[in-house]
Write an enzyme that holds these catalytic residues in place. Structure first.
Site, mmCIF file in Angstrom:
data_model
loop_
_atom_site.group_PDB
_atom_site.id
_atom_site.type_symbol
_atom_site.label_atom_id
_atom_site.label_comp_id
_atom_site.label_asym_id
_atom_site.label_seq_id
_atom_site.Cartn_x
_atom_site.Cartn_y
_atom_site.Cartn_z
ATOM 1 N N GLY A 33 0.682 -1.237 0.176
ATOM 2 C CA GLY A 33 0.006 0.026 0.095
ATOM 3 C C GLY A 33 1.024 1.233 0.252
ATOM 4 N N ASN A 34 0.238 2.269 0.272
ATOM 5 C CA ASN A 34 1.086 3.745 0.474
ATOM 6 C C ASN A 34 0.428 4.448 1.264
ATOM 7 O OD1 ASN A 34 -0.941 5.605 -1.088
ATOM 8 N ND2 ASN A 34 -0.825 4.055 -2.771
ATOM 9 N N ARG A 35 0.825 5.740 1.457
ATOM 10 C CA ARG A 35 0.651 6.440 2.602
ATOM 11 C C ARG A 35 -0.614 7.297 2.372
ATOM 12 N NH1 ARG A 35 5.724 9.333 5.056
ATOM 13 N NH2 ARG A 35 3.842 10.183 6.380
#
Ligand code: CTP
Ligand code: CA
Length: 231
Positions: A33-35
């Site tokens: 995932g990412n932030r």
């Protein structure tokens, strides 16, 4: 530019906004995932509703409150976001791609949870493959010639070039009408309610939006869209 006048300058318009960040499964319990929190995309959707638009919000793994008055379509992966974007933007006047899309995903997704092997230090190697570039595909297809397509880019300046040089190159390669560029790394951008950005136009324009609430940046982006919409 109608901001602050209370004019519903986007009434009768359909605006599609993507928000959040995609998640690419590794196995049933893990993902890459990412932030991205989705705050900027949600602020854009909220601002567009306020200005009278019909809004479709493509929401990728966002935990914020729904935007009242927007149709929310939830997606998980980049592939799901691609499908929803192409479908929902067919009749859109403007598409704002604020979601952070995974560039790579595991080539194979394990059906079972990946386990450690007892008595060894073995670790799996997860092979990745590229995802499709949704924004580039959107501008290539452009379901309506007058559609305004807006990208977002978080960049870090480095020895190879300044943030705006990267932004200008990305605007060209993506073929979008506007690119909102913000500098990340200085503890700003992701979880915060504030943002600072440059809005680059295909027409060569560059507008600096000073550090401030994401809702303020959202309205400036919509000002730029509204100014480019055909009557
Ligand atoms: N984007 C997209 N599909 C992808 C990757 C990105 O639609 N597979 C969109 C994002 O929603 C954003 C814009 O492209 O609006 C720019 O994203 P960014 O990650 O900065 O661009 P990339 O082309 O992925 O370049 P980089 O290698 O710098 O990550
Ligand atoms: Ca990327």
């Amino acid at each position: 530019l109608q901001r602050g006048t209370g004019q519903p300058d986007l009434s009768g318009r359909h605006v599609v906004v993507s928000a959040g960040g995609t998640r690419e499964p590794i196995d049933p319990v893990r993902f890459i995932g990412n932030r991205s929190s989705g705050r900027q995309g949600y602020a854009l959707a909220q601002a567009a509703v306020t200005r009278g638009a019909r809004v479709t919000l493509l929401s990728a793994n966002v935990v914020l409150d729904d935007v009242a008055g927007a149709e929310i379509v939830r997606v998980g992966t980049a592939a799901e976001l691609r499908e929803a974007t192409l479908k929902m933007s067919a009749d859109a006047d403007a598409v704002v791609a604020a979601a952070a899309v995974a560039d790579f995903r595991p080539r194979a997704v394990s059906d079972a949870k990946i386990k450690k092997t007892a008595g060894t230090d073995d670790a799996p190697v997860i092979e990745l493959e590229r995802t499709d570039d949704i924004l580039a595909e959107l501008t290539r297809r452009r379901s309506r010639p007058e559609q305004i397509i807006v990208g977002f880019a978080a960049e870090t300046g480095d020895a190879g070039g300044a943030v705006l040089d990267y932004g200008r190159a990305k605007l060209e390669s993506k073929g979008c009408d506007l690119l909102v560029v913000n500098e990340v790394g200085l503890d700003r951008g992701f979880e915060s309610d504030q943002n600072q950005a440059f809005i680059l136009g295909r027409d060569g324009t560059s507008t600096e939006v000073p550090f401030g609430p994401k809702s303020a940046l959202a309205h400036v982006v919509l000002d730029h869209i509204a100014a480019r919409l055909k009557p």
